[in-house]
Motif scaffolding. Structure first.
Motif, PDB file in Angstrom:
ATOM      1  N   LYS A   4       0.834  -1.210   0.000  1.00  0.00           N
ATOM      2  CA  LYS A   4       0.000   0.000   0.000  1.00  0.00           C
ATOM      3  C   LYS A   4       0.865   1.255   0.000  1.00  0.00           C
ATOM      4  O   LYS A   4       0.553   2.231  -0.686  1.00  0.00           O
ATOM      5  CB  LYS A   4      -0.949  -0.001   1.198  1.00  0.00           C
ATOM      6  N   THR A   5       1.928   1.225   0.755  1.00  0.00           N
ATOM      7  CA  THR A   5       2.838   2.376   0.802  1.00  0.00           C
ATOM      8  C   THR A   5       3.513   2.576  -0.547  1.00  0.00           C
ATOM      9  O   THR A   5       3.598   3.703  -1.046  1.00  0.00           O
ATOM     10  CB  THR A   5       3.894   2.164   1.909  1.00  0.00           C
ATOM     11  N   LEU A   8       1.122   4.110  -3.023  1.00  0.00           N
ATOM     12  CA  LEU A   8       0.920   5.541  -2.786  1.00  0.00           C
ATOM     13  C   LEU A   8       2.066   6.342  -3.403  1.00  0.00           C
ATOM     14  O   LEU A   8       1.840   7.329  -4.103  1.00  0.00           O
ATOM     15  CB  LEU A   8       0.808   5.825  -1.287  1.00  0.00           C
ATOM     16  N   TRP A   9       3.303   5.920  -3.122  1.00  0.00           N
ATOM     17  CA  TRP A   9       4.457   6.625  -3.675  1.00  0.00           C
ATOM     18  C   TRP A   9       4.484   6.529  -5.200  1.00  0.00           C
ATOM     19  O   TRP A   9       4.863   7.493  -5.876  1.00  0.00           O
ATOM     20  CB  TRP A   9       5.761   6.089  -3.071  1.00  0.00           C
TER      21      TRP A   9
END
Length: 167
Positions: A4-5, A8-9
């Motif tokens: 998920k991180t 996002l990036w």
């Protein structure tokens, strides 16, 4: 980096690169409008907009693209200096941001003043065709960076050495 991180990036990276490309297209449109507009006031307004509003959003999107790319490089298997295509993308980004600061930004007050003169009906005094070069260079480099992101050519910079026979 968690999925998920990373996503996002990645979204931030793609959005900033897309914004940068869009700003470059806007620059090309403003230059064309300045050269080919049907009235002196429209031509002058195009140059004034170019000189006033272009370099800082372009630099901002370029720097966001650089930061998000570095975060992605540090947090994924691609790393920053493991693969040639990643290194080329970093060099393109840093190079373009440097050109924005050292070549584009200092010339923008001149473009704004030129636009004011054109709008006032004064004859053209600078070669506006040179203004097409920044979007051509930038769009070419950003297209190359996009292609590199998709195809990921060339392999590793340094191959892992295989362990030799033990002592």
């Amino acid at each position: 980096m968690k999925v998920k991180t990373r996503r996002l990036w990645l979204v931030l990276h793609i959005m900033s690169a897309s914004a940068w490309i869009g700003i470059d297209v806007l620059v090309a449109v403003l230059v064309a409008a300045g050269m080919l507009g049907d009235s002196a006031s429209r031509r002058g307004l195009a140059y004034q907009a170019l000189g006033t509003f272009v370099w800082w959003p372009m630099l901002t999107s370029g720097l966001i693209c650089l930061v998000t790319g570095v975060v992605l490089g540090l947090g994924t298997k691609w790393r920053l200096f493991r693969y040639r295509w990643v290194v080329v993308k970093i060099v393109l980004n840093v190079g373009l941001c440097t050109l924005i600061l050292l070549a584009l930004r200092p010339s923008m007050p001149v473009v704004t003043t030129y636009g004011e003169a054109v709008a006032a009906g004064m004859p053209a005094s600078i070669g506006a065709t040179s203004l097409f070069m920044p979007p051509i260079v930038s769009l070419t480099a950003l297209t190359l960076a996009t292609v590199l992101s998709v195809y990921k050519p060339w392999g590793r910079l340094v191959r892992r050495s295989s362990p030799g026979p033990g002592p």
